[in-house]
Write an enzyme that holds these catalytic residues in place. Structure first.
Site, PDB file in Angstrom:
ATOM      1  CG  LEU A   1       7.122   0.539 -12.679  1.00 27.65           C
ATOM      2  CD1 LEU A   1       6.540   0.112 -14.018  1.00 27.65           C
ATOM      3  CD2 LEU A   1       6.012   0.752 -11.653  1.00 27.65           C
TER       4      LEU A   1
ATOM      5  CG  ASP B   1      -2.947 -15.608  18.113  1.00 26.26           C
ATOM      6  OD1 ASP B   1      -2.771 -15.067  17.008  1.00 26.26           O
ATOM      7  OD2 ASP B   1      -4.059 -15.942  18.548  1.00 26.26           O
TER       8      ASP B   1
ATOM      9  CB  VAL C   1       7.270   5.325 -11.561  1.00 30.46           C
ATOM     10  CG1 VAL C   1       7.855   4.701 -10.304  1.00 30.46           C
ATOM     11  CG2 VAL C   1       7.658   4.527 -12.790  1.00 30.46           C
TER      12      VAL C   1
ATOM     13  N   GLY D   1       8.739  -2.200  -7.019  1.00 29.87           N
ATOM     14  CA  GLY D   1       8.844  -1.407  -8.241  1.00 29.87           C
ATOM     15  C   GLY D   1      10.249  -1.160  -8.733  1.00 29.87           C
ATOM     16  CE  LYS D   2      13.935  -5.122  -6.118  1.00 27.99           C
ATOM     17  NZ  LYS D   2      12.670  -5.339  -5.410  1.00 27.99           N
TER      18      LYS D   2
ATOM     19  CG  HIS E   1      -9.436 -17.191  19.164  1.00 30.11           C
ATOM     20  ND1 HIS E   1      -8.503 -17.967  19.813  1.00 30.11           N
ATOM     21  CD2 HIS E   1      -8.719 -16.396  18.321  1.00 30.11           C
ATOM     22  CE1 HIS E   1      -7.293 -17.650  19.394  1.00 30.11           C
ATOM     23  NE2 HIS E   1      -7.396 -16.699  18.479  1.00 30.11           N
ATOM     24  CD  GLU E   2     -10.584 -14.170  15.109  1.00 30.33           C
ATOM     25  OE1 GLU E   2     -10.166 -12.990  15.135  1.00 30.33           O
ATOM     26  OE2 GLU E   2      -9.849 -15.133  14.804  1.00 30.33           O
TER      27      GLU E   2
END
Length: 625
Positions: A208, A501, A162, A205-206, A425-426
């Site tokens: 786990l 956006d 863990v 991971g509770k 746009h990007e």
């Protein structure tokens, strides 16, 4: 089918009309006896004139409307035939019922008992609980469904497996230590804590860490889901709770793990209504009594996992029941590196695993442990799809992109106009992220469609920060508006590509006004909606001011973005044209086109793990682990 079998005996008789009966049988003197059945049917018993060798006698019957009419017609027929009174055909009357008729009154009872037997067998085969030699079947429905884990064979997870949650492990280790050596604590007057609630987002991971507790403790470990206490029968949940704790006390010292405890642990009578959840509430009441009532027992620890700690009943969380509240959040960059190291042990690669884990941890901000496990699995699947001998850096990066942005839609071909719009746009987002000081560092920009509706994709690496200043929020909102602003500057008409956006920007601005106290007009007050999402703890006049302040902040972010993109219009075009040519550009391409970013990166992962542009170095031949 049953009815056909029960009535098949009637199918061997031949039905006649009155005229056929008289002409074929009565007038010829072949009738020996008539039998009236249920006042509706007459069976004809003929003389032995059939096949003598087989002794087969034909069977006939006909229907009648009423007995009076039948008797008159029969007497009239025999008189016309001149039959003396003492030689006339004898007639008998009987009442008869089919086997189905006899079964119908008792059939519901038979079905009921059959259903009970079937349900009993179903519960027995489904493991309703109870030890061997018990009453079994439906009588075991109140038994606990908890599974007892064998530390030698069932649970192989240890605390060393863990990673990324050191604080949580320290809390849980104290329970394990107490159960292993209780006298060490009891001689100083300490009592074992009753339990701990493990809370946090999904995939952190509770469960786990609960498995690791079972593997480390060396004591009986009973695992059960909260939903297994809920049944359609009244009182079953409380009965199962009693049986669970009885079993744990008999095995003490022991550990009980209740996963998704919010299924039975929600606040009682929330909202002022009662009666709808009486069964669940009685189950919760029994759990409260078992954990800290007159039946309290030493050396039984209860661990519980939930994604919704806020909905749990306060009586469940008070000291004496769940003494410890362990919050398990998404891991930091170092925590992600440790988790990657655990999962990379199972991956076939010739890369330096430590360096690779650091790079992947930097590329996956906000990932939970489940996301990290999925990333390693996806990378191996991609490598196998390409018939590669080992998993390399490219496969891991493609796996991260797929988890964040979705699957590449190579079949979705954009026309040149759409592709150009997406590129600009990007590019607007990328330029804002490059020149605003507090914007998230840019890693990669793509105009390859992904997911169900994403036409462009940009990957940023936000730092692991817990506080955001006004300036940081404004820079982030301005960067988010960069795509739409770039469209306005370079095209005669805007598109619908900026809808997501706008949603993000509006949410951030609303939080600044109603939660963070960043509005000059409203000041430092909390104006969030009620828990139900509808009740407003403020007046209509205040609501109007909130709307005005949110609009003012969004307009300010838009103006900030617009001023920058007007100043850097040439750079926007440069990045957009590079995107149109290559479809994907990276941080190195941005440095080549625009020069190094003027600000010191707030994300330490860049300097620590991403400076090596060639990726992790090999560590020798590929080894199957």
């Amino acid at each position: 089918m049953i009815y056909r079998i029960l009535t098949s005996s009637e199918s061997s008789s031949q039905e006649l009309t009155w005229e056929e009966f008289r002409a074929s049988l009565l007038d010829k003197g072949l009738v020996e006896k008539l039998i009236v059945v249920n006042k509706k049917e007459v069976r004809v018993q003929t003389r032995k004139l059939g096949d003598v060798s087989t002794n087969v006698t034909p069977s006939y019957y006909f229907s009648i409307a009423s007995i009076d009419s039948f008797e008159r017609r029969l007497d009239s027929a025999q008189e016309s035939l001149g039959v003396p009174l003492n030689e006339r055909i004898p007639v008998s009357y009987i009442s008869e019922q089919s086997l189905m008729g006899y079964l119908m009154p008792v059939l519901p009872t038979l079905v009921l008992f059959g259903s009970i037997i079937w349900i009993s067998k179903k519960f027995t085969s489904g493991g309703a609980g109870g030890g061997p030699g018990g009453m079994g079947g439906i009588f075991n429905i109140g038994k606990s469904k908890a599974k007892l884990f064998n530390q030698e064979t069932d649970v192989n997870v240890k605390f060393k497996d863990v990673a990324g949650m050191e604080e949580a492990k320290e809390e849980i280790m104290e329970f394990v230590s107490f159960l292993k050596d209780p006298k060490r604590y009891e001689r100083l007057g300490a009592k074992i804590p009753r339990g701990a609630v493990l809370s946090g987002p999904p995939g952190t991971g509770k469960t786990l860490i609960a498995k690791a507790t079972a593997g480390e403790a060396g004591v009986p470990f009973l695992s059960v889901s909260g939903s297994e206490f809920v049944e359609m029968f009244v009182g079953v949940g409380a009965s199962r709770v009693r049986d669970l704790f009885k079993t744990a006390r008999e095995m003490s010292p022991s550990i009980i793990f209740i996963d998704e405890i919010d299924a039975i642990g929600k606040k009682r009578n929330e909202g002022g209504f009662s009666g709808g959840n009486d069964e669940r509430e009685s189950t919760l009441n029994q759990l409260l009594v078992e954990m800290d009532g007159f039946n309290t027992s030493d050396h039984v620890v209860v661990l519980a996992g939930t994604n919704l700690p806020d909905v749990l009943d306060p009586a469940l969380l008070r000291p004496g029941r769940f003494d410890r509240h362990v919050s398990i959040d998404n891991p930091s960059v170092e925590g992600r590196k440790e988790i990657f190291m655990v999962h990379l042990k199972k991956i076939t690669t010739n890369l330096d695993r430590s360096q690779l884990a650091g790079r992947l941890a930097a590329l996956s901000p906000g990932f939970s442990g489940a996301n990290i496990a999925n990333t390693c699995n996806e990378a191996a699947l991609i490598a196998a799809r390409e018939d590669a001998d080992s998993v390399i850096t490219k496969h891991f990066e493609q796996a991260i992109e797929r988890i964040i942005g979705g699957l590449e839609r190579k079949s979705r071909v954009l026309n040149p106009e759409e592709k150009r719009t997406v590129a600009y746009h990007e590019a607007g987002h990328a330029i804002c992220g490059w020149y605003f000081k507090y914007a998230d560092p840019l890693l990669k920009v793509s105009i390859i469609p992904r997911g169900s509706g994403t036409l462009g994709y940009a990957q940023y690496l936000p730092p692991d920060v817990h506080l955001m200043s006004y300036k940081q929020l404004m820079d982030r909102m301005a960067m988010t508006l960069g795509g739409r602003t770039s469209e306005e500057m370079h095209f005669s008409s805007v598109t619908s590509g900026g809808s997501d956006d706008f949603k993000k920007v509006t949410q951030m601005a609303t939080a600044m006004v109603t939660k963070y106290g960043m509005s000059a007009k409203l000041g430092t007050v909390s104006l969030s909606l009620g828990e139900d999402g509808y009740k407003k703890p403020f007046s209509e006049e205040t609501a109007k001011i909130i709307d005005e302040e949110v609009k003012k902040i969004v307009d300010e972010a838009y103006l900030q973005c617009s001023n920058l993109l007007k100043e850097k219009k040439a750079e926007v075009a440069l990045v957009a044209e590079e995107l149109l040519k290559k479809e994907v550009i990276t941080r190195e391409d941005m440095i080549r086109l625009l020069g190094k970013r003027a600000f010191v990166e707030r994300n330490d992962a860049f300097d620590k793990y991403l400076d090596n542009r060639d990726g992790p170095k090999t560590e020798g031949p590929v080894v199957n682990v």
